[in-house]
Motif scaffolding. Sequence first.
Motif, PDB file in Angstrom:
ATOM      1  N   PRO A  72       0.824  -1.215   0.000  1.00 20.87           N
ATOM      2  CA  PRO A  72       0.000   0.000   0.000  1.00 20.87           C
ATOM      3  C   PRO A  72       0.861   1.270   0.000  1.00 20.87           C
ATOM      4  O   PRO A  72       2.004   1.268   0.473  1.00 20.87           O
ATOM      5  CB  PRO A  72      -0.811  -0.108   1.290  1.00 20.87           C
ATOM      6  CG  PRO A  72      -0.108  -1.103   2.127  1.00 20.87           C
ATOM      7  CD  PRO A  72       0.660  -1.994   1.211  1.00 20.87           C
ATOM      8  N   ALA A  73       0.295   2.328  -0.529  1.00 20.03           N
ATOM      9  CA  ALA A  73       1.027   3.593  -0.656  1.00 20.03           C
ATOM     10  C   ALA A  73       1.417   4.153   0.708  1.00 20.03           C
ATOM     11  O   ALA A  73       2.486   4.768   0.845  1.00 20.03           O
ATOM     12  CB  ALA A  73       0.190   4.601  -1.424  1.00 20.03           C
ATOM     13  N   GLU A  74       0.585   3.940   1.719  1.00 20.06           N
ATOM     14  CA  GLU A  74       0.902   4.443   3.061  1.00 20.06           C
ATOM     15  C   GLU A  74       2.170   3.799   3.608  1.00 20.06           C
ATOM     16  O   GLU A  74       2.969   4.453   4.284  1.00 20.06           O
ATOM     17  CB  GLU A  74      -0.270   4.187   4.025  1.00 20.06           C
ATOM     18  CG  GLU A  74      -1.535   4.940   3.688  1.00 20.06           C
ATOM     19  CD  GLU A  74      -2.375   4.240   2.643  1.00 20.06           C
ATOM     20  OE1 GLU A  74      -2.246   3.008   2.474  1.00 20.06           O
ATOM     21  OE2 GLU A  74      -3.155   4.933   1.967  1.00 20.06           O
ATOM     22  N   ALA A  75       2.359   2.528   3.334  1.00 15.09           N
ATOM     23  CA  ALA A  75       3.561   1.823   3.805  1.00 15.09           C
ATOM     24  C   ALA A  75       4.806   2.342   3.094  1.00 15.09           C
ATOM     25  O   ALA A  75       5.862   2.492   3.719  1.00 15.09           O
ATOM     26  CB  ALA A  75       3.411   0.326   3.585  1.00 15.09           C
ATOM     27  N   ILE A 110       5.165   5.393   1.800  1.00 17.92           N
ATOM     28  CA  ILE A 110       5.405   6.746   2.312  1.00 17.92           C
ATOM     29  C   ILE A 110       6.028   6.688   3.699  1.00 17.92           C
ATOM     30  O   ILE A 110       6.975   7.421   4.004  1.00 17.92           O
ATOM     31  CB  ILE A 110       4.092   7.558   2.313  1.00 17.92           C
ATOM     32  CG1 ILE A 110       3.652   7.826   0.877  1.00 17.92           C
ATOM     33  CG2 ILE A 110       4.256   8.857   3.082  1.00 17.92           C
ATOM     34  CD1 ILE A 110       2.278   8.415   0.748  1.00 17.92           C
ATOM     35  N   GLN A 111       5.530   5.800   4.537  1.00 23.31           N
ATOM     36  CA  GLN A 111       6.074   5.651   5.885  1.00 23.31           C
ATOM     37  C   GLN A 111       7.532   5.175   5.833  1.00 23.31           C
ATOM     38  O   GLN A 111       8.371   5.635   6.608  1.00 23.31           O
ATOM     39  CB  GLN A 111       5.228   4.672   6.687  1.00 23.31           C
ATOM     40  CG  GLN A 111       5.624   4.558   8.125  1.00 23.31           C
ATOM     41  CD  GLN A 111       4.718   3.612   8.890  1.00 23.31           C
ATOM     42  OE1 GLN A 111       3.893   2.914   8.312  1.00 23.31           O
ATOM     43  NE2 GLN A 111       4.880   3.588  10.192  1.00 23.31           N
ATOM     44  N   TYR A 112       7.830   4.270   4.911  1.00 18.25           N
ATOM     45  CA  TYR A 112       9.208   3.794   4.753  1.00 18.25           C
ATOM     46  C   TYR A 112      10.143   4.934   4.370  1.00 18.25           C
ATOM     47  O   TYR A 112      11.213   5.097   4.957  1.00 18.25           O
ATOM     48  CB  TYR A 112       9.256   2.693   3.693  1.00 18.25           C
ATOM     49  CG  TYR A 112      10.659   2.334   3.264  1.00 18.25           C
ATOM     50  CD1 TYR A 112      11.494   1.600   4.096  1.00 18.25           C
ATOM     51  CD2 TYR A 112      11.159   2.745   2.028  1.00 18.25           C
ATOM     52  CE1 TYR A 112      12.785   1.281   3.712  1.00 18.25           C
ATOM     53  CE2 TYR A 112      12.445   2.438   1.631  1.00 18.25           C
ATOM     54  CZ  TYR A 112      13.253   1.701   2.480  1.00 18.25           C
ATOM     55  OH  TYR A 112      14.526   1.400   2.097  1.00 18.25           O
TER      56      TYR A 112
END
Length: 105
Positions: free
Chosen positions: A45-48, A50-52
């Motif tokens: 997912p895009a959130e993962a 971005i968080q990375y």
Amino acid sequence: MKLLDKYILSKFLKTYVFVVGLLVVVIMVIDFTEKNEKYIKNDVPAEAIIQYYMAFAPWIANLISPITVFITTVLVTSGMAVKTEIVAILSGGVSFRRMLVPYLI
């Protein structure tokens, strides 16, 4: 802190932040292009992602910080030499060692 110290320190810090930011962005783009296929293949997912990269950016900035201090010192000093600011500073009665104080800070 004297006016000369503030001037040299501000030029140094502006250049340092620019160089670190530029190198971090370049490294992150290269890292993303290398891992993009794996992200798509594994449906990350895009959130993962971005968080990375939000955690990766400070880590890489800390890693490249020593070499960027050297690069910044060279850039600032050569820029001052091109504009003959160093000659003016030394002609104004400031010793070379005194001029280096902002670099040591």
